[in-house]
Motif scaffolding. Structure first.
Motif, PDB file in Angstrom:
ATOM      1  N   UNK A  12       0.887  -1.158   0.000  1.00  0.00           N
ATOM      2  CA  UNK A  12       0.000   0.000   0.000  1.00  0.00           C
ATOM      3  C   UNK A  12       0.926   1.209   0.000  1.00  0.00           C
ATOM      4  N   UNK A  13       0.775   2.063  -1.021  1.00  0.00           N
ATOM      5  CA  UNK A  13       1.666   3.206  -1.212  1.00  0.00           C
ATOM      6  C   UNK A  13       0.919   4.491  -0.848  1.00  0.00           C
ATOM      7  N   UNK A  14       0.357   5.160  -1.813  1.00  0.00           N
ATOM      8  CA  UNK A  14      -0.381   6.401  -1.545  1.00  0.00           C
ATOM      9  C   UNK A  14      -1.781   6.119  -1.023  1.00  0.00           C
ATOM     10  N   UNK A  15      -2.271   4.914  -1.234  1.00  0.00           N
ATOM     11  CA  UNK A  15      -3.603   4.544  -0.795  1.00  0.00           C
ATOM     12  C   UNK A  15      -4.657   4.673  -1.874  1.00  0.00           C
ATOM     13  N   UNK A  16      -4.291   5.125  -3.062  1.00  0.00           N
ATOM     14  CA  UNK A  16      -5.280   5.282  -4.133  1.00  0.00           C
ATOM     15  C   UNK A  16      -5.948   3.961  -4.494  1.00  0.00           C
ATOM     16  N   UNK A  17      -5.157   2.945  -4.753  1.00  0.00           N
ATOM     17  CA  UNK A  17      -5.712   1.632  -5.078  1.00  0.00           C
ATOM     18  C   UNK A  17      -6.450   1.065  -3.864  1.00  0.00           C
ATOM     19  N   UNK A  18      -5.849   1.193  -2.691  1.00  0.00           N
ATOM     20  CA  UNK A  18      -6.461   0.652  -1.472  1.00  0.00           C
ATOM     21  C   UNK A  18      -7.840   1.265  -1.220  1.00  0.00           C
ATOM     22  N   UNK A  19      -7.984   2.566  -1.425  1.00  0.00           N
ATOM     23  CA  UNK A  19      -9.287   3.212  -1.225  1.00  0.00           C
ATOM     24  C   UNK A  19     -10.329   2.640  -2.183  1.00  0.00           C
ATOM     25  N   UNK A  20      -9.938   2.479  -3.439  1.00  0.00           N
ATOM     26  CA  UNK A  20     -10.871   1.946  -4.443  1.00  0.00           C
ATOM     27  C   UNK A  20     -11.301   0.532  -4.080  1.00  0.00           C
ATOM     28  N   UNK A  21     -10.359  -0.289  -3.642  1.00  0.00           N
ATOM     29  CA  UNK A  21     -10.676  -1.679  -3.297  1.00  0.00           C
ATOM     30  C   UNK A  21     -11.473  -1.740  -1.999  1.00  0.00           C
ATOM     31  N   UNK A  22     -11.161  -0.893  -1.045  1.00  0.00           N
ATOM     32  CA  UNK A  22     -11.934  -0.823   0.207  1.00  0.00           C
ATOM     33  C   UNK A  22     -13.393  -0.470  -0.093  1.00  0.00           C
ATOM     34  N   UNK A  23     -13.610   0.448  -1.048  1.00  0.00           N
ATOM     35  CA  UNK A  23     -14.980   0.804  -1.431  1.00  0.00           C
ATOM     36  C   UNK A  23     -15.710  -0.397  -2.035  1.00  0.00           C
ATOM     37  N   UNK A  24     -14.989  -1.197  -2.830  1.00  0.00           N
ATOM     38  CA  UNK A  24     -15.580  -2.369  -3.469  1.00  0.00           C
ATOM     39  C   UNK A  24     -15.823  -3.496  -2.473  1.00  0.00           C
ATOM     40  N   UNK A  25     -14.888  -3.686  -1.537  1.00  0.00           N
ATOM     41  CA  UNK A  25     -14.898  -4.825  -0.613  1.00  0.00           C
ATOM     42  C   UNK A  25     -14.743  -4.341   0.833  1.00  0.00           C
ATOM     43  N   UNK A  26     -15.718  -3.594   1.348  1.00  0.00           N
ATOM     44  CA  UNK A  26     -15.572  -2.987   2.671  1.00  0.00           C
ATOM     45  C   UNK A  26     -15.455  -3.980   3.824  1.00  0.00           C
ATOM     46  N   UNK A  27     -15.928  -5.210   3.637  1.00  0.00           N
ATOM     47  CA  UNK A  27     -15.906  -6.183   4.737  1.00  0.00           C
ATOM     48  C   UNK A  27     -14.720  -7.149   4.675  1.00  0.00           C
ATOM     49  N   UNK A  28     -13.884  -7.028   3.661  1.00  0.00           N
ATOM     50  CA  UNK A  28     -12.720  -7.908   3.541  1.00  0.00           C
ATOM     51  C   UNK A  28     -11.669  -7.530   4.576  1.00  0.00           C
ATOM     52  N   UNK A  29     -10.865  -8.519   4.981  1.00  0.00           N
ATOM     53  CA  UNK A  29      -9.704  -8.276   5.840  1.00  0.00           C
ATOM     54  C   UNK A  29      -8.537  -8.008   4.891  1.00  0.00           C
ATOM     55  N   UNK A  30      -8.036  -6.796   4.892  1.00  0.00           N
ATOM     56  CA  UNK A  30      -7.078  -6.320   3.890  1.00  0.00           C
ATOM     57  C   UNK A  30      -5.667  -6.311   4.464  1.00  0.00           C
ATOM     58  N   UNK A  31      -4.759  -7.075   3.837  1.00  0.00           N
ATOM     59  CA  UNK A  31      -3.355  -7.101   4.260  1.00  0.00           C
ATOM     60  C   UNK A  31      -2.440  -6.844   3.070  1.00  0.00           C
ATOM     61  N   UNK A  32      -1.304  -6.247   3.391  1.00  0.00           N
ATOM     62  CA  UNK A  32      -0.230  -6.081   2.413  1.00  0.00           C
ATOM     63  C   UNK A  32       1.057  -6.538   3.083  1.00  0.00           C
ATOM     64  N   UNK A  33       2.023  -6.869   2.282  1.00  0.00           N
ATOM     65  CA  UNK A  33       3.312  -7.265   2.840  1.00  0.00           C
ATOM     66  C   UNK A  33       4.067  -6.012   3.279  1.00  0.00           C
ATOM     67  N   UNK A  34       4.020  -4.979   2.453  1.00  0.00           N
ATOM     68  CA  UNK A  34       4.735  -3.731   2.719  1.00  0.00           C
ATOM     69  C   UNK A  34       3.740  -2.579   2.752  1.00  0.00           C
TER      70      UNK A  34
END
Length: 165
Positions: free
Chosen positions: A96-118
């Motif tokens: 997760x870098x700037x959060x742009x992709x993460x925000x879009x995916x969070x909107x699509x999948x708000x109930x998922x448990x979201x992890x990144x390595x870095x």
């Protein structure tokens, strides 16, 4: 966004990636996920490694295009989504870098448990878990983006330098 924002490089070897993914898996043991959703392309390899470590067979993908060339990030394009809200699913990306992709995916999948390595500071609040924090100004070189090249022995390099002098 400009490549001028990256002042340092963090090189991740295959061995380091495996160690970091295994460390991430230790934080996930005991949870009963329906499956994994990998964010392509960066999340594919970590998702596969996590699936192996946690014994998960069901892997889906969310395909989002954000990096348009080597170090320039542009607008987001959802190439493929999923038809649920992520409840009971593990969502995986490499970074997760700037959060742009993460925000879009969070909107699509708000109930998922979201992890990144870095994780970098700007995007870190958007994920539920990560292993290694990297400075915002650091470009991460992942092993799948690098090739292995022959390195000439020092003695041969010195012979060439002497003959060029």
């Amino acid at each position: 966004m400009s490549s001028e924002r990256y002042h340092d490089h963090f090189i991740v070897s295959w061995d380091q990636l495996h160690r970091d993914v295994r460390a991430l898996c230790h934080t996930l043991i005991g949870r009963d996920f329906k499956g994994i959703i990998a964010i392509t392309r960066g999340g594919l390899i970590p998702a596969g490694l996590i699936a192996r470590e946690l014994g998960i067979r069901h892997i889906d993908t969310v395909c989002i295009k954000s990096y348009h060339d080597h170090m320039e990030q542009g607008g987001l394009e959802v190439v493929k989504g999923v038809d649920h809200d992520g409840d009971g699913w593990l969502l995986v990306d490499d970074l997760v870098d700037t959060g742009n992709t993460a925000r879009a995916v969070r909107d699509m999948l708000p109930k998922a448990h979201f992890v990144t390595v870095y994780a970098k500071p700007e995007g870190r609040p958007l994920v539920d878990g990560f292993i290694t924090e990297v400075p915002q100004s650091c470009w991460i070189q992942f092993p799948w983006d690098m090739g292995i090249a022959y390195v000439e022995p020092i003695s041969e390099q010195l012979k060439k330098q002497e003959s060029d002098s």
